[in-house]
Every structure is written in structure tokens, then in C-alpha cells.
Design an enzyme around this catalytic site. Structure first.
Site, mmCIF file in Angstrom:
data_model
loop_
_atom_site.group_PDB
_atom_site.id
_atom_site.type_symbol
_atom_site.label_atom_id
_atom_site.label_comp_id
_atom_site.label_asym_id
_atom_site.label_seq_id
_atom_site.Cartn_x
_atom_site.Cartn_y
_atom_site.Cartn_z
ATOM 1 N N ARG A 63 38.182 96.586 33.945
ATOM 2 C CA ARG A 63 38.806 96.541 35.553
ATOM 3 C C ARG A 63 38.888 98.293 35.497
ATOM 4 O O ARG A 63 38.278 98.703 36.464
ATOM 5 C CB ARG A 63 40.027 96.691 35.425
ATOM 6 C CG ARG A 63 40.939 96.598 36.956
ATOM 7 C CD ARG A 63 41.942 95.673 37.162
ATOM 8 N NE ARG A 63 42.114 96.532 39.150
ATOM 9 C CZ ARG A 63 43.762 96.786 38.894
ATOM 10 N NH1 ARG A 63 44.109 97.252 37.822
ATOM 11 N NH2 ARG A 63 44.232 97.272 40.122
ATOM 12 N N HIS A 67 36.653 100.667 38.079
ATOM 13 C CA HIS A 67 36.375 101.287 38.930
ATOM 14 C C HIS A 67 36.306 102.593 39.223
ATOM 15 O O HIS A 67 36.206 103.452 39.561
ATOM 16 C CB HIS A 67 38.379 101.069 38.853
ATOM 17 C CG HIS A 67 39.143 100.878 39.254
ATOM 18 N ND1 HIS A 67 40.958 100.731 40.000
ATOM 19 C CD2 HIS A 67 39.014 98.991 39.595
ATOM 20 C CE1 HIS A 67 40.630 99.182 40.401
ATOM 21 N NE2 HIS A 67 40.115 98.399 40.312
ATOM 22 N N ASN A 95 44.772 103.045 40.837
ATOM 23 C CA ASN A 95 44.792 102.566 39.451
ATOM 24 C C ASN A 95 46.045 102.609 38.940
ATOM 25 O O ASN A 95 45.703 102.679 37.458
ATOM 26 C CB ASN A 95 43.326 103.903 39.838
ATOM 27 C CG ASN A 95 41.821 104.043 39.898
ATOM 28 O OD1 ASN A 95 41.888 102.890 39.795
ATOM 29 N ND2 ASN A 95 41.282 104.911 39.746
ATOM 30 N N HIS A 192 37.443 88.623 37.482
ATOM 31 C CA HIS A 192 38.836 88.058 37.629
ATOM 32 C C HIS A 192 39.977 87.168 36.727
ATOM 33 O O HIS A 192 40.126 86.899 37.005
ATOM 34 C CB HIS A 192 39.845 88.039 38.637
ATOM 35 C CG HIS A 192 39.191 89.743 39.967
ATOM 36 N ND1 HIS A 192 40.126 89.238 40.791
ATOM 37 C CD2 HIS A 192 40.330 90.369 39.583
ATOM 38 C CE1 HIS A 192 40.082 91.107 41.704
ATOM 39 N NE2 HIS A 192 39.468 90.988 40.292
#
Length: 321
Positions: A63, A67, A95, A192
């Protein structure tokens, strides 16, 4: 062996011709083969040891890379700490749940001890995310290296991260702005398959959902009850994004078919006919998911990379030189 290299070459050619905003002049496979050949093995070993102690960190690393790339490109900007004068990306609400910074720090320090000033934090993060996927049971794929580290990290830029409340139309638009098509949106959402989300990210689906429904009608009723039990313990209570939260597999897509997608943005991929056919395909064929995922990850890792004077090699991933 030859066939394997041909496949990898064809994958990279397809990525480079895809039309995304890619800057890859300075990137290449084996970029550090001469200048720091121990870079990849160090990252791989650090990630392996960390995941043996805490498998949940795999989701954090994957992740974090995502990001990073969606804000200012894949330049390690998400790793920079806030200062008295500037609030950085990592302190954005989007975040705050990121994890694994210490893994990047450890790999960076070990590499600096052997090859000072050579390997960027952006490359270490990209490699760590790749290795996290592999050690969680996912595919292994080569990625070109040579990214430079950026110097801008601003909290206001994180408004461009996809929120868990977005519908498919908004997701298609946002991913499209980065050069991804609908199939790539769905396959990247498959990340995910690792990790969990806090109740604050999905509780809006459980009461006063809209003017005609108290609970999101796309939710399986028994799963909604399970979500409610989780949320009764507080907004910060985590719930797995799929039944196998530490294993990289296609269980995420099977869950969407059963209307058991935890986030609204996830379940919307099955509710919308534009994306449902890809959900069904990946649910039926894990090998297809793996192959498409590795292609999409290579492509994502090339977004807006810094080259030459556009960036630097940070000596400390948490601050600019």
C-alpha cells in the site's frame, strides 16, 4: 529459461507502449548490477525476515508503494517526515495507517553501509513492495530500477489518493488520469487481497446509507452483521479485507462475488457491469490475476519517475539531503 525472458521482455514492451505518463529513460532491469549488486538481495532478506515476524506488514509495504506512486510519482516522497514548517504526505489521514517504514529504513541503512549514495529510497520501496507480494504467495516479477528520490512531500497532495467511498465511475476517472484502463483498475484493486481496514473506512455502509436504504444493498446481510460487530468495538477496529488477509491470492475477487467486499469502493467493482466481468475473470482464474497484476505493478512503478537533476539519492529516506 529463454521463454521466461521473452515473456518478461514482451511484458515490458507492452507497459512502455501503454500510453501512461511514464518516464523511463534512466530506468533499466539490473540497474544496480555493477554499482551495488547486493541491493536487491538486501531488500529481499530484510522483507523476508520482517514478514516472518509479522506477516501483516506485507499489506503495509504494498500500500505504501501505491500511495507513493499516485502522489508526485514513484519518488519515495511518502517516506519523508514532516518538519516544523511542512506537514508531509505520511501525516495525511489517508496515510496514517501505512506501516513498514522501519523496513525501508533498515534496508536503506544496510545498503548505505555497502554502497553509499547509490541506491534511491524510491527503488528500495518498489523492491520491498514487490518482495512483499512474493513472500505472501503472489507472483515474482522483475522491475526496472533507477528512480531518483523526490524532495516534495505535502499533505495537501494526498487529496489525489482514491478514497474507500468512491464509486466505480470516480475510480475509473482517477485511475485513468494515471494512464490505467478499467482492467488495470480492477487488477490493482486486487492488492486488497492483503491487509485490513479500520471501521471508520466502512461504517457508513451500515446505517443511514442513503435515502432509501439503511444498510448498503450491495452488502451480504450476514457479512453486514459481522461488520457491525466489528464496529461496535470502535472506529479504529480493523477487519480483514478478504478471508485470507496475509495470503496473496484471488480470494478478494471471490468475496466480491458473494457481496462481501469490505469497502464500498471494492464492492462497487462487482456492482458495475464495466468492472464486473474482470472481477469474475480473476475470481475464476488466479493465474490470470497474477499475470495481469505483475504487468500492472510494473506499469505503476514507472509513473512520473524522477530522472537526473529532477531528483536525488537520499542518504536518509525520512528527509531530503
Amino acid at each position: 529459461m529463454i521463454a521466461s525472458y521473452v515473456v518478461k521482455l514482451l511484458m515490458l514492451i507492452e507497459v512502455l507502449m501503454s500510453g501512461a505518463r511514464l518516464h523511463v529513460d534512466a530506468l533499466s532491469m539490473g540497474y544496480y548490477d555493477m554499482s551495488c549488486p547486493i541491493a536487491e538481495p538486501i531488500v529481499r532478506d530484510v522483507v523476508d525476515q520482517a514478514l516472518r515476524q509479522d506477516p501483516t506488514l506485507a499489506a503495509g509495504l504494498l500500500r505504501m508503494h501505491f500511495h507513493d506512486c499516485f502522489i508526485q510519482g514513484c519518488d519515495g516522497s511518502v517516506l519523508i517526515d514532516s518538519t516544523r514548517d511542512s506537514t508531509a504526505e505520511k501525516d495525511s489521514p489517508a496515510n496514517l495507517s501505512l506501516r513498514g517504514y522501519e523496513i525501508i529504513d533498515q534496508a536503506k541503512q544496510m545498503i548505505e553501509d555497502q554502497c553509499p549514495g547509490v541506491v534511491s529510497c524510491a527503488d528500495i520501496l518498489a523492491l520491498a513492495a514487490r518482495d512483499a507480494v512474493f513472500f505472501s504467495g503472489g507472483p515474482f516479477y522483475d522491475i526496472p530500477q533507477g528512480r531518483m528520490d523526490g524532495s516534495r512531500s505535502k499533505i495537501e497532495d494526498t487529496i489525489n489518493l482514491p478514497a474507500p467511498t468512491l464509486n466505480t465511475t470516480a475510480l475509473i476517472k482517477m485511475f485513468g488520469q494515471h494512464g490505467f484502463n478499467i482492467e488495470e483498475l480492477v487488477v490493482l484493486s486486487g492488492a486488497h487481497t492483503l491487509g485490513a481496514a479500520r471501521c471508520s473506512s466502512f461504517k457508513h455502509r451500515l446505517s443511514n446509507f442513503d435515502s432509501t436504504h439503511d444498510v448498503d444493498p450491495n452488502l451480504d446481510s450476514n457479512f453486514a452483521k459481522s461488520m457491525s460487530r466489528t464496529c461496535s468495538q470502535g472506529d479504529n477496529t480493523p477487519m480483514p479485507l478478504d478471508p485470507t488477509r496475509n495470503s496473496f491470492d484471488n480470494a478478494y475477487f471471490n468475496a466480491l462475488q458473494r457481496r462481501m467486499g469490505l469497502l464500498f469502493s471494492d464492492q462497487s467493482l462487482f456492482a458495475d457491469p464495466q468492472t464486473r466481468r474482470f472481477v469474475n475473470a480473476f475470481a475464476m482464474n488466479q493465474a490470470m490475476f497474477f499475470f495481469n497484476f505483475q504487468q500492472a505493478m510494473v506499469k505503476m512503478g514507472l509513473l512520473d519517475v524522477k530522472e537526473g537533476d529532477e531528483g536525488e539519492i537520499r542518504l536518509d529516506c525520512r528527509k531530503v539531503n
